[in-house]
Design a protein around this motif. Structure first.
Motif, PDB file in Angstrom:
ATOM      1  N   TYR A  96       0.736  -1.363  -0.196  1.00 20.67           N
ATOM      2  CA  TYR A  96      -0.170   0.097  -0.034  1.00 20.67           C
ATOM      3  C   TYR A  96       0.947   1.267   0.041  1.00 20.67           C
ATOM      4  CZ  TYR A  96      -3.789  -3.378   0.537  1.00 20.67           C
ATOM      5  OH  TYR A  96      -4.706  -4.108   0.558  1.00 20.67           O
ATOM      6  N   ALA A 128      -3.303   4.949  -5.086  1.00 18.35           N
ATOM      7  CA  ALA A 128      -4.287   6.024  -4.822  1.00 18.35           C
ATOM      8  C   ALA A 128      -5.856   5.528  -4.985  1.00 18.35           C
ATOM      9  CB  ALA A 128      -4.380   7.176  -5.947  1.00 18.35           C
ATOM     10  N   VAL A 129      -5.678   4.359  -5.938  1.00 18.11           N
ATOM     11  CA  VAL A 129      -6.943   3.680  -6.113  1.00 18.11           C
ATOM     12  C   VAL A 129      -7.279   2.748  -4.891  1.00 18.11           C
ATOM     13  CG1 VAL A 129      -7.939   1.748  -7.317  1.00 18.11           C
ATOM     14  CG2 VAL A 129      -6.759   3.740  -8.716  1.00 18.11           C
ATOM     15  N   CYS A 130      -6.125   2.109  -4.446  1.00 17.79           N
ATOM     16  CA  CYS A 130      -6.368   1.267  -3.340  1.00 17.79           C
ATOM     17  C   CYS A 130      -6.098   1.817  -1.806  1.00 17.79           C
ATOM     18  CB  CYS A 130      -5.467   0.101  -3.401  1.00 17.79           C
ATOM     19  SG  CYS A 130      -5.852  -1.013  -4.742  1.00 17.79           S
ATOM     20  N   GLY A 131      -5.584   3.212  -2.092  1.00 20.22           N
ATOM     21  CA  GLY A 131      -5.416   3.656  -0.534  1.00 20.22           C
ATOM     22  C   GLY A 131      -3.976   3.431  -0.067  1.00 20.22           C
ATOM     23  N   ARG A 132      -3.436   4.463   0.405  1.00 17.92           N
ATOM     24  CA  ARG A 132      -1.901   4.518   1.089  1.00 17.92           C
ATOM     25  C   ARG A 132      -2.160   4.210   2.511  1.00 17.92           C
ATOM     26  NH1 ARG A 132      -1.016   7.520  -3.377  1.00 17.92           N
ATOM     27  NH2 ARG A 132       0.932   7.059  -4.383  1.00 17.92           N
ATOM     28  N   ALA A 133      -1.044   3.572   3.103  1.00 15.86           N
ATOM     29  CA  ALA A 133      -1.051   2.777   4.405  1.00 15.86           C
ATOM     30  C   ALA A 133      -1.197   4.371   5.290  1.00 15.86           C
ATOM     31  CB  ALA A 133       0.233   2.096   4.769  1.00 15.86           C
ATOM     32  N   PRO A 140      -1.355   8.899   5.098  1.00  8.58           N
ATOM     33  CA  PRO A 140      -1.661   9.782   4.222  1.00  8.58           C
ATOM     34  C   PRO A 140       0.040  10.443   3.932  1.00  8.58           C
ATOM     35  CG  PRO A 140      -2.734  10.398   5.945  1.00  8.58           C
ATOM     36  CD  PRO A 140      -2.069   8.888   6.276  1.00  8.58           C
ATOM     37  N   ARG A 151      -9.910  -5.106   3.517  1.00  6.64           N
ATOM     38  CA  ARG A 151      -8.903  -6.075   3.390  1.00  6.64           C
ATOM     39  C   ARG A 151      -9.439  -7.018   2.157  1.00  6.64           C
ATOM     40  NH1 ARG A 151      -5.230  -9.022   7.749  1.00  6.64           N
ATOM     41  NH2 ARG A 151      -4.416 -10.480   6.055  1.00  6.64           N
ATOM     42  N   ARG A 187      -8.825  -5.576  -1.128  1.00  2.00           N
ATOM     43  CA  ARG A 187      -7.550  -5.387  -1.071  1.00  2.00           C
ATOM     44  C   ARG A 187      -7.344  -3.828  -1.205  1.00  2.00           C
ATOM     45  NH1 ARG A 187      -4.059  -9.445  -1.934  1.00  2.00           N
ATOM     46  NH2 ARG A 187      -2.516  -8.178  -2.946  1.00  2.00           N
ATOM     47  N   VAL A 188      -7.928  -2.913  -0.281  1.00  2.85           N
ATOM     48  CA  VAL A 188      -7.726  -1.660   0.004  1.00  2.85           C
ATOM     49  C   VAL A 188      -7.215  -1.426   1.203  1.00  2.85           C
ATOM     50  CG1 VAL A 188      -8.990  -1.018  -2.302  1.00  2.85           C
ATOM     51  CG2 VAL A 188      -9.953  -1.128   0.069  1.00  2.85           C
ATOM     52  N   THR A 189      -6.849  -0.170   1.511  1.00  2.00           N
ATOM     53  CA  THR A 189      -6.428   0.218   3.002  1.00  2.00           C
ATOM     54  C   THR A 189      -6.837   1.490   3.241  1.00  2.00           C
ATOM     55  OG1 THR A 189      -4.979  -0.071   4.574  1.00  2.00           O
ATOM     56  CG2 THR A 189      -3.961   0.683   2.564  1.00  2.00           C
ATOM     57  N   TYR A 190      -6.573   2.041   4.428  1.00  2.00           N
ATOM     58  CA  TYR A 190      -6.579   3.557   4.685  1.00  2.00           C
ATOM     59  C   TYR A 190      -5.868   3.619   6.023  1.00  2.00           C
ATOM     60  CZ  TYR A 190      -9.626   1.474   8.544  1.00  2.00           C
ATOM     61  OH  TYR A 190     -10.070   0.498   9.364  1.00  2.00           O
ATOM     62  N   GLY A 191      -5.745   4.856   6.308  1.00  2.00           N
ATOM     63  CA  GLY A 191      -4.614   5.231   7.385  1.00  2.00           C
ATOM     64  C   GLY A 191      -4.702   6.528   7.723  1.00  2.00           C
ATOM     65  N   TYR A 192      -4.225   7.058   8.973  1.00  3.17           N
ATOM     66  CA  TYR A 192      -4.486   8.360   9.561  1.00  3.17           C
ATOM     67  C   TYR A 192      -3.189   9.167   9.658  1.00  3.17           C
ATOM     68  CZ  TYR A 192      -8.932   5.830  11.045  1.00  3.17           C
ATOM     69  OH  TYR A 192     -10.018   5.191  10.839  1.00  3.17           O
ATOM     70  N   GLY A 193      -3.271  10.397   9.208  1.00  2.65           N
ATOM     71  CA  GLY A 193      -2.210  11.001   9.631  1.00  2.65           C
ATOM     72  C   GLY A 193      -2.046  11.639  11.011  1.00  2.65           C
ATOM     73  N   MET A 245      -5.535  14.097   8.618  1.00  8.11           N
ATOM     74  CA  MET A 245      -5.703  13.595   7.191  1.00  8.11           C
ATOM     75  C   MET A 245      -6.037  12.365   7.224  1.00  8.11           C
ATOM     76  SD  MET A 245      -5.908  16.067   4.930  1.00  8.11           S
ATOM     77  CE  MET A 245      -6.089  14.721   3.560  1.00  8.11           C
ATOM     78  N   VAL A 246      -6.770  11.771   6.539  1.00 13.87           N
ATOM     79  CA  VAL A 246      -6.904  10.314   6.167  1.00 13.87           C
ATOM     80  C   VAL A 246      -6.638   9.883   4.778  1.00 13.87           C
ATOM     81  CG1 VAL A 246      -8.718   8.492   6.496  1.00 13.87           C
ATOM     82  CG2 VAL A 246      -8.980  10.525   7.882  1.00 13.87           C
ATOM     83  N   SER A 247      -5.907   8.618   4.695  1.00  7.28           N
ATOM     84  CA  SER A 247      -5.644   8.260   3.166  1.00  7.28           C
ATOM     85  C   SER A 247      -6.773   6.941   3.338  1.00  7.28           C
ATOM     86  CB  SER A 247      -4.307   7.682   3.209  1.00  7.28           C
ATOM     87  OG  SER A 247      -4.065   6.778   4.257  1.00  7.28           O
ATOM     88  N   HIS A 248      -7.287   6.983   2.076  1.00  8.77           N
ATOM     89  CA  HIS A 248      -8.415   6.034   1.659  1.00  8.77           C
ATOM     90  C   HIS A 248      -8.323   5.707   0.130  1.00  8.77           C
ATOM     91  CE1 HIS A 248     -10.950   8.822  -0.169  1.00  8.77           C
ATOM     92  NE2 HIS A 248     -10.383   9.690   0.530  1.00  8.77           N
ATOM     93  N   PRO A 249      -8.992   4.551  -0.220  1.00  9.15           N
ATOM     94  CA  PRO A 249      -9.010   4.377  -1.596  1.00  9.15           C
ATOM     95  C   PRO A 249      -9.838   5.147  -2.458  1.00  9.15           C
ATOM     96  CG  PRO A 249     -10.177   2.595  -0.254  1.00  9.15           C
ATOM     97  CD  PRO A 249      -9.402   3.585   0.669  1.00  9.15           C
ATOM     98  N   SER A 250      -9.473   5.454  -3.461  1.00  3.77           N
ATOM     99  CA  SER A 250     -10.211   6.316  -4.208  1.00  3.77           C
ATOM    100  C   SER A 250     -10.949   5.640  -5.501  1.00  3.77           C
ATOM    101  CB  SER A 250      -9.359   7.365  -5.053  1.00  3.77           C
ATOM    102  OG  SER A 250      -8.710   6.561  -6.263  1.00  3.77           O
ATOM    103  N   ALA A 251     -10.920   4.171  -5.273  1.00  7.22           N
ATOM    104  CA  ALA A 251     -11.602   3.553  -6.328  1.00  7.22           C
ATOM    105  C   ALA A 251     -13.173   3.349  -5.873  1.00  7.22           C
ATOM    106  CB  ALA A 251     -11.168   2.023  -6.291  1.00  7.22           C
TER     107      ALA A 251
END
Lengths: 289, 189
Positions: free
Chosen positions: A74, A228-233, A235, B131, B134-140, B149-155
């Motif tokens: 990711y 970007a599509v799957c999201g990064r671990a 930001p 999961r 197969r995507v993920t997210y995370g916090y700044g 900030m929050v990272s998240h999938p754009s799909a």
């Protein structure tokens, strides 16, 4: 207790893949067994080769079967670092340790006397010779790095679990082949590749890696949208991620070639020493193919 | 080399030429989840069977990707027939449950059409869902005012009426392509 669980969680695989665990366990198991047998036979087993070998196998395990694998899936730069280990650093260490005689000694004797072993060897030989051809090997080495970084291919490889595994295995196997070819402890007379060709192979893979690394680093647009599509671990600016990944593809990767050349030069010098009289440690340990 | 070539063929050969966006049927599992709805009620994927479903991850404090995607989808859906529109729902899953309670989600999705449904869940529930695809997210890091900030999938994931995964729609997919794929998805029985 909570802290312990958190740390333990990082050590557990993100996606359990038996192939990596089996590979690492078998490698370490055979090696330790081989060392023990060699000791029993009165052979001197040094410390640095086992250390280097186990470090290489340990690194493979760490980047594939711990929580690090999550980061590699990711984030672009952590993914590049994973491939730096799988394709460069770990195979380099393993090849440097010249583990074949120890691994062979660790083989269960039943396996060593398996019928059809020579026939299998005969079948495997031509493709192996082809892959280890001094022109094919560097081409494959660089070609694989480029292939998996074709944006569409990269997208699919990161999205599909199966392709992701194929990608990582192809990197490791190719890395082992390449570094074994150039760091082979056998002299050219014993069947190893000529030293000039080794240095050439190490040098020709540098410019394409520099070119690719620089392209990634200086590109002003995001080339791999899968993160970007799957999201990064976490930001992070996509371009920063890409630039870091480019630097990893560029600098440490080409540095490995330089270190490789230095080691080959040392082989040449130690062989000269052999000609001059004294048998060197390097020569004595040479495995027979 | 032959291996590489056949691998290339495998990669390019597996997508259905009929779809304009990325075909993920066979690559991703059917829609399954346990989440919390806009009224705080527990919902699962069964609730949404029968209609074609779009799934999107975000957070309501998002300034760029989420509102842009939501508005983009809203306007594309505006071009569908009313009947087709009734058969489509958009699930907006917030990966920031600390700030997005059901009420916040309800206010947020009210800015868009009635097809938009806000969902969120516990960390375990969200992890299970991300999961699965197969995507993920995370916090700044939090700043002095507690913003982060929050990272998240754009799909955007598209599922058919039976909840089978069909498509992955990306930010830069052409409007016409998305529209034609949505029409085709809705035309399926």
């Amino acid at each position: 207790m909570l802290e312990f669980e958190r740390v333990a969680g990082y050590l557990l695989p993100w996606e359990f893949a038996p192939s990596w665990v089996i590979f690492c366990l078998v490698a370490v198991g055979l090696y330790l067994r081989g060392m023990q047998r060699q000791r029993h036979q009165g052979q001197v087993v040094g410390y640095w080769r086992p250390f280097v070998f186990l470090l290489g196998v340990g690194a493979i395990y760490a980047v594939t079967q711990t929580h690090y694998d999550y980061l590699s899936q990711y984030m672009f730069f952590t993914h590049r670092a994973q491939h730096l280990v799988l394709h460069h650093a770990a195979p380099f260490l393993i090849a440097l340790a010249a583990p074949l005689p120890v691994l062979a000694a660790g083989m269960p004797s039943r396996l060593r006397q398996l019928p059809g072993r020579t026939a299998a060897g005969r079948v495997m030989r031509p493709p192996y010779r082809l892959l280890q051809h001094p022109i094919i090997a560097p081409l494959l080495f660089v070609g694989l790095i480029y292939f998996w970084l074709i944006p569409e291919v990269h997208f699919d490889a990161m999205l599909s679990r199966k392709l992701y595994q194929i990608m990582n295995w192809s990197m490791l196997l190719d890395g082992l082949l390449f570094w074994w070819l150039v760091l082979d402890p056998r002299t050219p007379q014993q069947g190893g590749l000529g030293y000039g060709m080794r240095i050439l192979a190490l040098l020709v893979v540098i410019p394409p890696q520099i070119l690719l690394g620089a392209y990634l680093t200086f590109s002003e647009s995001v080339l791999f949208d899968v993160y970007a599509v799957c999201g990064r671990a976490w930001p992070i600016a996509p371009l920063t991620d890409q630039q870091l990944g480019g630097l990893i593809t560029w600098i440490p990767a080409s540095m490995m070639s330089v270190i490789g050349v230095l080691i080959v030069i040392r082989y040449i010098l130690s062989e000269k020493g052999d000609v001059d009289g004294g048998e060197t440690e390097h020569e004595r340990r040479v495995p027979q193919p | 080399m032959a291996g590489l070539l056949s691998l290339g063929a495998l990669l390019s050969g597996c997508s259905d030429p009929g779809w304009q966006t990325k075909d993920i049927s066979g690559l991703m599992p059917p829609l399954e989840f346990q989440l919390t709805g806009e009224s705080g009620e527990r919902v699962d994927a069964q609730t949404f069977r029968g209609d074609a479903t779009l799934l999107f991850f975000g957070f309501t404090h998002c300034h760029d990707v989420c509102p842009a995607t939501m508005a983009h989808l809203d306007s594309i859906m505006g071009e569908l027939d009313e009947e087709a529109r009734d058969d489509l729902q958009v699930l907006f899953v917030s990966v920031d449950p600390a700030r997005d309670d059901p009420e916040t989600l309800r206010e947020y999705t009210a800015n868009f059409g009635p097809e938009f449904v806000g969902l969120t869940g516990s960390e375990e529930q969200l992890d299970a869902l991300t999961r699965r695809y197969r995507v993920t997210y995370g916090y700044g890091e939090k700043d002095s005012e507690g913003h982060y900030m929050v990272s998240h999938p754009s799909a955007i994931f598209a599922f058919d009426r039976n909840g089978e995964a069909q498509l992955l729609i990306r930010q830069d997919d052409e409007r016409e392509d998305v529209l034609s794929d949505l029409r085709r998805l809705l035309a399926q029985g």
